[in-house]
Design a protein around this motif. Structure first.
Motif, PDB file in Angstrom:
ATOM      1  N   THR A   1     -85.917  90.693  11.674  1.00 14.32           N
ATOM      2  CA  THR A   1     -85.948  89.340  11.112  1.00 14.32           C
ATOM      3  C   THR A   1     -85.311  89.378   9.717  1.00 14.32           C
ATOM      4  OG1 THR A   1     -88.143  89.528  10.080  1.00 14.32           O
ATOM      5  CG2 THR A   1     -88.076  88.799  12.382  1.00 14.32           C
ATOM      6  N   GLY A   2     -84.622  88.300   9.369  1.00 11.62           N
ATOM      7  CA  GLY A   2     -83.922  88.282   8.081  1.00 11.62           C
ATOM      8  C   GLY A   2     -82.857  89.351   8.018  1.00 11.62           C
ATOM      9  N   GLY A   3     -82.040  89.424   9.075  1.00 13.12           N
ATOM     10  CA  GLY A   3     -81.082  90.530   9.183  1.00 13.12           C
ATOM     11  C   GLY A   3     -79.694  90.231   8.671  1.00 13.12           C
ATOM     12  N   ASN A   4     -79.502  89.045   8.050  1.00 16.51           N
ATOM     13  CA  ASN A   4     -78.150  88.718   7.602  1.00 16.51           C
ATOM     14  C   ASN A   4     -77.829  89.227   6.200  1.00 16.51           C
ATOM     15  OD1 ASN A   4     -79.834  85.919   7.258  1.00 16.51           O
ATOM     16  ND2 ASN A   4     -78.465  86.226   5.519  1.00 16.51           N
ATOM     17  N   SER A   5     -78.807  89.862   5.552  1.00 12.50           N
ATOM     18  CA  SER A   5     -78.614  90.187   4.134  1.00 12.50           C
ATOM     19  C   SER A   5     -79.434  91.419   3.757  1.00 12.50           C
ATOM     20  CB  SER A   5     -79.082  88.968   3.309  1.00 12.50           C
ATOM     21  OG  SER A   5     -79.078  89.242   1.922  1.00 12.50           O
ATOM     22  N   GLY A   6     -79.044  92.084   2.681  1.00  9.63           N
ATOM     23  CA  GLY A   6     -79.864  93.102   2.036  1.00  9.63           C
ATOM     24  C   GLY A   6     -80.377  94.201   2.968  1.00  9.63           C
ATOM     25  N   ILE A   7     -81.683  94.455   2.890  1.00 10.29           N
ATOM     26  CA  ILE A   7     -82.304  95.550   3.645  1.00 10.29           C
ATOM     27  C   ILE A   7     -82.186  95.316   5.156  1.00 10.29           C
ATOM     28  CG2 ILE A   7     -84.526  96.666   4.169  1.00 10.29           C
ATOM     29  CD1 ILE A   7     -85.292  96.052   1.171  1.00 10.29           C
ATOM     30  N   GLY A   8     -82.382  94.082   5.587  1.00  9.65           N
ATOM     31  CA  GLY A   8     -82.301  93.773   7.019  1.00  9.65           C
ATOM     32  C   GLY A   8     -80.909  94.060   7.564  1.00  9.65           C
ATOM     33  N   PHE A   9     -79.879  93.661   6.816  1.00 11.88           N
ATOM     34  CA  PHE A   9     -78.496  93.884   7.248  1.00 11.88           C
ATOM     35  C   PHE A   9     -78.182  95.385   7.286  1.00 11.88           C
ATOM     36  CE2 PHE A   9     -73.936  94.370   6.447  1.00 11.88           C
ATOM     37  CZ  PHE A   9     -73.421  93.666   7.522  1.00 11.88           C
ATOM     38  N   ALA A  10     -78.571  96.092   6.216  1.00  8.07           N
ATOM     39  CA  ALA A  10     -78.302  97.544   6.167  1.00  8.07           C
ATOM     40  C   ALA A  10     -79.023  98.251   7.311  1.00  8.07           C
ATOM     41  CB  ALA A  10     -78.760  98.116   4.824  1.00  8.07           C
ATOM     42  N   THR A  11     -80.217  97.770   7.648  1.00 10.96           N
ATOM     43  CA  THR A  11     -80.966  98.390   8.754  1.00 10.96           C
ATOM     44  C   THR A  11     -80.285  98.087  10.089  1.00 10.96           C
ATOM     45  OG1 THR A  11     -82.993  98.181   7.459  1.00 10.96           O
ATOM     46  CG2 THR A  11     -83.248  98.597   9.811  1.00 10.96           C
ATOM     47  N   ALA A  12     -79.759  96.881  10.237  1.00  7.69           N
ATOM     48  CA  ALA A  12     -79.016  96.548  11.466  1.00  7.69           C
ATOM     49  C   ALA A  12     -77.835  97.509  11.614  1.00  7.69           C
ATOM     50  CB  ALA A  12     -78.542  95.096  11.420  1.00  7.69           C
ATOM     51  N   GLN A  13     -77.122  97.750  10.519  1.00  6.00           N
ATOM     52  CA  GLN A  13     -75.985  98.688  10.573  1.00  6.00           C
ATOM     53  C   GLN A  13     -76.450 100.088  10.974  1.00  6.00           C
ATOM     54  OE1 GLN A  13     -74.462  98.037   6.519  1.00  6.00           O
ATOM     55  NE2 GLN A  13     -72.522  97.410   7.448  1.00  6.00           N
ATOM     56  N   ALA A  14     -77.555 100.521  10.353  1.00  6.44           N
ATOM     57  CA  ALA A  14     -78.056 101.883  10.620  1.00  6.44           C
ATOM     58  C   ALA A  14     -78.552 102.010  12.062  1.00  6.44           C
ATOM     59  CB  ALA A  14     -79.173 102.215   9.635  1.00  6.44           C
ATOM     60  N   PHE A  15     -79.251 101.000  12.560  1.00 11.92           N
ATOM     61  CA  PHE A  15     -79.743 101.035  13.947  1.00 11.92           C
ATOM     62  C   PHE A  15     -78.549 101.110  14.928  1.00 11.92           C
ATOM     63  CE2 PHE A  15     -84.198  98.776  13.479  1.00 11.92           C
ATOM     64  CZ  PHE A  15     -84.649  99.860  12.735  1.00 11.92           C
ATOM     65  N   ILE A  16     -77.515 100.326  14.643  1.00 10.98           N
ATOM     66  CA  ILE A  16     -76.333 100.328  15.530  1.00 10.98           C
ATOM     67  C   ILE A  16     -75.661 101.701  15.500  1.00 10.98           C
ATOM     68  CG2 ILE A  16     -73.981  99.390  15.775  1.00 10.98           C
ATOM     69  CD1 ILE A  16     -75.246  96.631  14.941  1.00 10.98           C
ATOM     70  N   GLU A  17     -75.566 102.278  14.304  1.00  9.06           N
ATOM     71  CA  GLU A  17     -74.976 103.641  14.199  1.00  9.06           C
ATOM     72  C   GLU A  17     -75.773 104.651  15.024  1.00  9.06           C
ATOM     73  OE1 GLU A  17     -74.667 104.652  10.035  1.00  9.06           O
ATOM     74  OE2 GLU A  17     -73.271 102.985   9.736  1.00  9.06           O
ATOM     75  N   GLU A  18     -77.063 104.374  15.192  1.00  8.09           N
ATOM     76  CA  GLU A  18     -77.919 105.298  15.965  1.00  8.09           C
ATOM     77  C   GLU A  18     -77.999 104.913  17.436  1.00  8.09           C
ATOM     78  OE1 GLU A  18     -79.055 108.101  15.025  1.00  8.09           O
ATOM     79  OE2 GLU A  18     -78.685 107.967  12.886  1.00  8.09           O
ATOM     80  N   GLY A  19     -77.160 103.977  17.851  1.00  9.39           N
ATOM     81  CA  GLY A  19     -77.034 103.699  19.286  1.00  9.39           C
ATOM     82  C   GLY A  19     -77.771 102.467  19.788  1.00  9.39           C
TER      83      GLY A  19
ATOM     84  N   LEU B   1     -89.065 107.245 -11.609  1.00  6.11           N
ATOM     85  CA  LEU B   1     -88.803 108.645 -11.973  1.00  6.11           C
ATOM     86  C   LEU B   1     -87.326 108.969 -11.814  1.00  6.11           C
ATOM     87  CD1 LEU B   1     -91.779 110.630 -10.361  1.00  6.11           C
ATOM     88  CD2 LEU B   1     -91.571 109.742 -12.685  1.00  6.11           C
ATOM     89  N   LEU B   2     -86.673 108.314 -10.848  1.00  8.87           N
ATOM     90  CA  LEU B   2     -85.266 108.623 -10.574  1.00  8.87           C
ATOM     91  C   LEU B   2     -84.317 107.778 -11.418  1.00  8.87           C
ATOM     92  CD1 LEU B   2     -85.538 109.179  -6.700  1.00  8.87           C
ATOM     93  CD2 LEU B   2     -85.602 110.859  -8.546  1.00  8.87           C
ATOM     94  N   GLY B   3     -84.873 106.878 -12.241  1.00  7.71           N
ATOM     95  CA  GLY B   3     -84.077 106.156 -13.229  1.00  7.71           C
ATOM     96  C   GLY B   3     -83.089 105.142 -12.683  1.00  7.71           C
ATOM     97  N   ARG B   4     -83.365 104.610 -11.500  1.00  8.10           N
ATOM     98  CA  ARG B   4     -82.416 103.654 -10.927  1.00  8.10           C
ATOM     99  C   ARG B   4     -83.089 102.795  -9.865  1.00  8.10           C
ATOM    100  NH1 ARG B   4     -81.086 105.155  -5.663  1.00  8.10           N
ATOM    101  NH2 ARG B   4     -81.413 107.334  -5.115  1.00  8.10           N
ATOM    102  N   PHE B   5     -82.386 101.723  -9.446  1.00 10.09           N
ATOM    103  CA  PHE B   5     -82.787 100.966  -8.268  1.00 10.09           C
ATOM    104  C   PHE B   5     -82.443 101.796  -7.022  1.00 10.09           C
ATOM    105  CE2 PHE B   5     -83.562  96.261  -8.947  1.00 10.09           C
ATOM    106  CZ  PHE B   5     -83.907  96.397 -10.280  1.00 10.09           C
ATOM    107  N   GLY B   6     -83.186 101.575  -5.942  1.00 10.47           N
ATOM    108  CA  GLY B   6     -82.802 102.147  -4.658  1.00 10.47           C
ATOM    109  C   GLY B   6     -81.755 101.277  -3.999  1.00 10.47           C
ATOM    110  N   THR B   7     -81.216 101.771  -2.894  1.00  6.93           N
ATOM    111  CA  THR B   7     -80.239 100.987  -2.141  1.00  6.93           C
ATOM    112  C   THR B   7     -80.858 100.528  -0.815  1.00  6.93           C
ATOM    113  OG1 THR B   7     -79.373 102.907  -0.929  1.00  6.93           O
ATOM    114  CG2 THR B   7     -78.365 102.411  -3.077  1.00  6.93           C
ATOM    115  N   ALA B   8     -80.273  99.467  -0.270  1.00  9.34           N
ATOM    116  CA  ALA B   8     -80.746  98.965   1.034  1.00  9.34           C
ATOM    117  C   ALA B   8     -80.588 100.051   2.091  1.00  9.34           C
ATOM    118  CB  ALA B   8     -79.961  97.715   1.416  1.00  9.34           C
ATOM    119  N   GLU B   9     -79.558 100.871   1.948  1.00 12.02           N
ATOM    120  CA  GLU B   9     -79.310 101.943   2.925  1.00 12.02           C
ATOM    121  C   GLU B   9     -80.447 102.978   2.896  1.00 12.02           C
ATOM    122  OE1 GLU B   9     -76.995 100.730   0.812  1.00 12.02           O
ATOM    123  OE2 GLU B   9     -75.913  99.618   2.367  1.00 12.02           O
ATOM    124  N   GLU B  10     -81.039 103.184   1.715  1.00 13.28           N
ATOM    125  CA  GLU B  10     -82.142 104.152   1.634  1.00 13.28           C
ATOM    126  C   GLU B  10     -83.391 103.630   2.357  1.00 13.28           C
ATOM    127  OE1 GLU B  10     -81.384 106.711  -2.397  1.00 13.28           O
ATOM    128  OE2 GLU B  10     -81.690 104.576  -2.672  1.00 13.28           O
TER     129      GLU B  10
END
Ligand code: NAP
Length: 253
Positions: free
Chosen positions: A12-30, A210-219
């Motif tokens: 749900t909410g897959g057109n942007s941000g974390i949802g979109f990056a997860t859609a890409q990652a799921f597709i890469e995994e088949g 601790l890591l001094g930055r924002f995370g990414t949607a891909e993470e």
């Protein structure tokens, strides 16, 4: 080896941000992926980028008739699903004294009530051994000023996820939550704050990790792939915090 081969995943909410990056990652995994969104143009643009293994279905998470129709469309097109990622959400911030009923209703309707009924409508379509994921937040564990309604909406979601894990365990369905810390996505641009305030907020939050930055949607997407796949076959009813280490030491450095 692909971790989600021949799986059908709904985000749900897959057109942007974390949802979109997860859609890409799921597709890469088949996987074949269904994304939902509340804006047809945004959905069409996302599907054009995701390619032939993705389908977009317009469904406003806060509209219960839409979630019923979503389940009917998914059943007709796919029959059943193996992964459900309840990701759609909004974040708005205000002090308690300035939080109106409309402000509370909007956030609870999308982040909690909508999530609840989306899950309820899709339950009959979940295959034996399916994986359900919720996108919560570290805000539910801390007392960040101005986040009362947002944090409460996600705390409700986390409680719901835990109970759902117990109810779905007889079907071998695992239910888990991902609680992200600050992740660089378009959500911050939707807060309605001036750029200067956003920059100051970003700098302050980055310095608290601790890591001094924002995370990414891909993470976050990689965590979702892990939880959705057989790699997490003994993990259910829990929350994985992906926050660059804010919660372990929230004091200013
Ligand atoms: N980014 C962070 O730092 C962070 C941290 C913790 C948790 N989260 C959670 O992560 C999730 C994803 O957020 P994001 O950061 O990736 O932000 P985002 O880029 O704004 O993505 C949110 C997605 O949810 C959709 N959405 C919002 N309301 C909806 C509704 N009523 N019906 C259907 N779709 C709806 C949005 O659609 P539109 O494009 O139309 O707005 C968008 O596709 C949210 O639940 C958020 O609370 C984010």
């Amino acid at each position: 080896m692909s971790k989600l081969n021949n799986k059908v995943a709904l985000i749900t909410g897959g057109n942007s941000g974390i949802g979109f990056a997860t859609a890409q990652a799921f597709i890469e995994e088949g996987a074949r992926v269904i994304i939902t969104g509340r804006n047809q143009t945004a959905l069409d643009e996302a599907i054009a980028k995701l390619g032939a293994k993705a389908v977009g279905i317009l469904a406003d998470a806060s509209n219960l008739a839409h979630s019923t129709a979503l389940a009917e469309k998914v059943k007709a097109q796919f029959g059943s699903i193996d992964v459900l990622f309840i990701n759609a959400g909004i974040a708005k911030f205000a002090p308690v004294e300035h939080s109106s009923e409309a402000f509370l209703d909007e956030m609870m309707d999308i982040n909690f009530k909508g999530a609840f009924f989306t899950v309820q409508n899709l339950l009959p379509l979940l295959n034996q051994g399916a994986s359900v994921l919720f996108n919560t937040t570290i805000s539910l564990s801390v007392g960040m000023p101005n986040s009362a309604v947002y944090a409460a909406s996600k705390a409700a979601l986390l409680s719901f996820a835990r109970v759902l894990a117990t109810e779905l365990s007889p079907k071998g369905i695992r239910v888990n939550s991902i609680s992200p810390g600050p992740i660089s996505t378009p959500i911050y641009g939707k807060l309605g704050f001036p750029q200067e305030a956003l920059d100051a907020f970003g700098k302050s939050i980055s310095s608290k990790t601790l890591l001094g930055r924002f995370g990414t949607a891909e993470e976050i997407a990689k965590t979702a792939v892990f939880l959705a796949s057989a790699d997490a076959s003994f993990i259910t009813g829990t929350e994985i915090v992906v926050d660059g280490g804010i919660l372990v030491n929230p004091t200013d450095r």
